[in-house]
Design an enzyme around this catalytic site. Structure first.
Site, PDB file in Angstrom:
ATOM      1  N   ARG A 102       0.969  -1.260   0.131  1.00  0.00           N
ATOM      2  CA  ARG A 102      -0.008   0.066   0.174  1.00  0.00           C
ATOM      3  C   ARG A 102       0.764   1.272  -0.070  1.00  0.00           C
ATOM      4  NH1 ARG A 102      -5.358   1.545   3.264  1.00  0.00           N
ATOM      5  NH2 ARG A 102      -6.130   0.146   1.618  1.00  0.00           N
ATOM      6  N   HIS A 129      -7.219   0.848  -6.307  1.00  0.00           N
ATOM      7  CA  HIS A 129      -7.385   0.068  -5.327  1.00  0.00           C
ATOM      8  C   HIS A 129      -8.067  -1.217  -5.618  1.00  0.00           C
ATOM      9  CE1 HIS A 129      -7.747  -1.101  -1.495  1.00  0.00           C
ATOM     10  NE2 HIS A 129      -8.743  -0.283  -0.893  1.00  0.00           N
ATOM     11  N   GLN A 132     -10.174  -4.019  -3.421  1.00  0.00           N
ATOM     12  CA  GLN A 132     -11.628  -3.553  -2.992  1.00  0.00           C
ATOM     13  C   GLN A 132     -12.386  -3.852  -3.886  1.00  0.00           C
ATOM     14  OE1 GLN A 132     -12.151  -1.789   0.112  1.00  0.00           O
ATOM     15  NE2 GLN A 132     -14.127  -2.376  -0.758  1.00  0.00           N
ATOM     16  N   ASP A 223     -17.120   7.454  -1.992  1.00  0.00           N
ATOM     17  CA  ASP A 223     -15.808   7.360  -1.137  1.00  0.00           C
ATOM     18  C   ASP A 223     -15.463   8.542  -0.507  1.00  0.00           C
ATOM     19  OD1 ASP A 223     -13.325   6.130  -0.209  1.00  0.00           O
ATOM     20  OD2 ASP A 223     -12.404   6.556  -2.278  1.00  0.00           O
ATOM     21  N   CYS A 263     -16.474   1.627   0.384  1.00  0.00           N
ATOM     22  CA  CYS A 263     -15.524   0.714   0.675  1.00  0.00           C
ATOM     23  C   CYS A 263     -14.923   0.800   1.991  1.00  0.00           C
ATOM     24  CB  CYS A 263     -14.292   1.196  -0.334  1.00  0.00           C
ATOM     25  SG  CYS A 263     -13.769   2.763  -0.363  1.00  0.00           S
ATOM     26  N   ARG A 291     -13.596  -8.576   1.966  1.00  0.00           N
ATOM     27  CA  ARG A 291     -12.238  -8.369   1.836  1.00  0.00           C
ATOM     28  C   ARG A 291     -11.297  -9.597   1.993  1.00  0.00           C
ATOM     29  NH1 ARG A 291     -10.158  -2.898   1.462  1.00  0.00           N
ATOM     30  NH2 ARG A 291      -8.248  -4.295   1.084  1.00  0.00           N
TER      31      ARG A 291
END
Ligand code: CP
Ligand code: NVA
Length: 307
Positions: A102, A129, A132, A223, A263, A291
């Site tokens: 990340r 991402h 996700q 988001d 998310c 996830r």
């Protein structure tokens, strides 16, 4: 050997296969069955940004598959003190079986992958991402809303938007993105997605009007308005995103049985209202739990595709 840096590198069939493996593993887990498919393997997890879900899901997932995960924050390893990415990649990939990163710049993860002897997974960059979206689509399948989906994304043109663009383009569903002026999606990613959409039949539309985007949508998503690394812009963004909060009124324009996805982490009173968020807590926290299952599917798939 394959890396998982963006959905752009994967076919529709491969994306669905990864999710299918994840769903199988989820079924096993719920029945108390643990198949140690990654026994004795290690996953190095490099975090240059914060995380709750990504860290917990990868670490737990690796343990449940019989392996071990190492949490490496850039405060603890020499990468954070200037050791070159390519040296870090060669060292870690000589000892570990998979790496999850990340970080900020997407180019960092590309450079790491080009020097890595083992699969590299994107656990979020400023640009994408993708893990996700595996969980998001798994959730859509489970809730029966994957078929003929019309997804409306309301908010910032960011790494999540770019990932939705790639997923829609690859799988061939309709995606409408509404951002405030000045916060539009990355032009290069949009161009790529539109190109891929020509083959898949995906319908992709970008606009600045959230009401237009959400009209008769079957899935509405959003988001944070200020992603990690944009903390200093937060106050300005709250002003610029006025009118972009997803709330009950927004959902009234969507299809009657439309679902809301997020998310997480969610900022109530900004991109989503408290009430709408809590009304959709069931699906949103299933999405978060997925996830774990989707990424276990991914790690097993990557392991099966090693040379
Ligand atoms: N959605 C997500 O990636 O959450 P974390 O930042 O907590 O990992
Ligand atoms: N766009 C957000 C996603 C968090 C999971 C960020 O990058 O901070």
């Amino acid at each position: 050997m394959r890396h998982f840096l963006t959905l752009k590198d994967f076919t529709k069939e491969e994306i669905l296969e990864i999710i299918d493996i994840g769903l199988e593993i989820k079924k096993d887990l719920k029945a108390g069955v643990f198949k140690k498919e990654l026994e004795m393997q290690t996953l190095a997890m490099i975090f240059e940004k914060s995380s709750t879900r990504t860290r917990v899901s990868f670490e737990t997932g690796m343990f449940q598959l019989g392996g071990h995960a190492l949490f490496l924050s850039n405060r603890d390893i020499h990468l954070g003190r200037g050791e070159p990415v390519k040296d870090t990649a060669r060292v870690i990939s000589s000892m570990c079986d998979m790496v999850m990163i990340r970080t900020y710049e997407h180019s960092m993860i590309e450079e790491f992958a080009s020097y890595s002897k083992v699969p590299v997974i994107n656990g979020l960059t400023d640009t994408y991402h993708p893990v996700q979206l595996l969980a998001d689509y798994m959730t859509m399948i489970e809730y029966g809303i994957a078929e003929d989906a019309i997804v409306a994304y309301i908010g910032d043109g960011n790494n999540m938007t770019n990932s939705w663009l790639m997923l829609a383009a690859k799988l061939g569903f309709e995606l409408r993105i509404a951002t405030p002026k000045g916060y539009e999606v990355d032009e290069a990613v949009l161009r790529d997605a539109l190109d891929i959409a020509k083959e898949s039949g995906a319908i992709i539309k970008v606009m600045n009007d959230p009401k237009e985007a959400v009209c008769s949508a079957t899935v509405v998503t959003t988001d944070t308005w200020a992603s990690m690394g944009q903390e200093e812009e937060k106050e300005q963004r709250i002003k610029d995103f006025d009118g972009f909060m997803v709330d009950g009124l927004t959902m009234c324009l969507a299809r009657k049985d439309a679902k809301f996805l997020h998310c997480l982490p969610a900022y109530r009173g900004q991109e989503v209202s408290e009430e709408l968020f809590e009304d959709n807590a069931d699906i949103v926290f299933s999405e978060a739990e997925n996830r774990l299952h989707a990424q276990k599917g991914l790690m097993v798939w990557l392991n099966q595709h090693k040379d």
